[in-house]
Design an enzyme around this catalytic site. Structure first.
Site, short mmCIF file in Angstrom:
data_model
loop_
_atom_site.label_atom_id
_atom_site.label_comp_id
_atom_site.label_asym_id
_atom_site.label_seq_id
_atom_site.Cartn_x
_atom_site.Cartn_y
_atom_site.Cartn_z
N ASP A 231 -0.23 -68.92 -28.05
CA ASP A 231 -1.12 -67.76 -27.90
C ASP A 231 -2.22 -67.21 -28.53
OD1 ASP A 231 -2.93 -66.97 -25.77
OD2 ASP A 231 -1.84 -65.21 -26.08
N ASP B 74 -5.10 -64.50 -28.30
CA ASP B 74 -5.16 -63.45 -28.59
C ASP B 74 -4.43 -62.57 -28.40
OD1 ASP B 74 -7.70 -63.99 -28.42
OD2 ASP B 74 -8.29 -63.31 -26.98
N ASP C 211 1.46 -63.74 -24.77
CA ASP C 211 2.26 -62.69 -24.50
C ASP C 211 2.34 -61.76 -22.50
OD1 ASP C 211 -1.09 -62.83 -24.86
OD2 ASP C 211 -1.15 -60.51 -24.38
#
Length: 217
Positions: A9, A11, A169
């Site tokens: 991922d 961000d 995250d």
């Protein structure tokens, strides 16, 4: 782990982007005539479903029309493109980690960030040649946690699904891995809500880049 391919991922996983996103959201709110100013903690709750979902979450405090949402989204996109390199930076230790990781694995980025913004920020903030490929969201395609992008990357690069892991995250990233039938690693230094249920869903967890280094290297 018999892992050869790592999907990341963006961000909250590789880059700390939240302040620039929040600044663009608040600028767009003001330009669209709203008095609301969102906090940093508000911003954490906006991220995870892609920019279109983010816009809707940012306006959730009011009864907006479809036209108002479309206008806000357009203004947000415009200003985020201007703002996204002001405060955005790799998390501590990330660049050296990716350099070392590249010696052993094939690396990819799969993000819900609009593809044109993803391409720009990777070019600006990360070294060329670290990643075999990267893909952001395009309006005609489903967003994570739909496995579309992971499946596309696996097919395009002829990867063995059993040799792939997705690192992210948030619950969106863990569910993406589950839906794509690949392993998952949840990083808890990002923007997700790290409750016990989420931690149990992930195959692996890491609280910082050093934990990732121990896991993969």
């Amino acid at each position: 782990m018999q892992i050869k391919n790592i999907f990341f991922d963006m961000d909250g996983t590789i880059l700390d982007t939240l302040q620039d996103i929040l600044d663009a959201v608040n600028f767009a709110l003001k330009e669209c005539g709203y008095q609301r100013v969102h906090t940093y903690e508000d911003g954490k709750r906006f991220i995870g479903g892609g920019a279109y979902v983010l816009a809707a979450r940012a306006l959730a405090f009011t009864d907006y029309t479809d036209e108002e949402l479309t206008k806000f989204r357009e203004v947000f996109f415009q200003h985020y493109q201007e703002f996204q390199d002001r405060n955005t930076k790799p998390f501590p230790g990330m660049i050296n980690f990716l350099r070392d990781l590249k010696k052993k694995y094939r690396l990819f980025i799969i993000s819900n960030k609009p593809d044109f913004l993803l391409q720009e920020i990777v070019h600006e903030k990360l070294e060329d040649g670290l990643f075999c490929d990267l893909i952001g969201h395009k309006e005609e395609n489903p967003e994570k946690p739909d496995p579309f992008a992971v499946n596309k990357m696996i097919s395009k690069h002829h990867l063995n699904r059993d040799e792939c892991i997705y690192v992210g995250d948030s619950i969106i990233d863990v569910e993406t891995a589950i839906n794509a039938k690949v392993k998952s690693c949840l990083v808890t230094y990002g923007y997700g809500q790290y409750n016990k249920e989420l931690l149990k869903k992930a195959d692996y967890t890491a609280s910082n880049v050093e934990d990732l280094r121990k896991l993969f290297l």
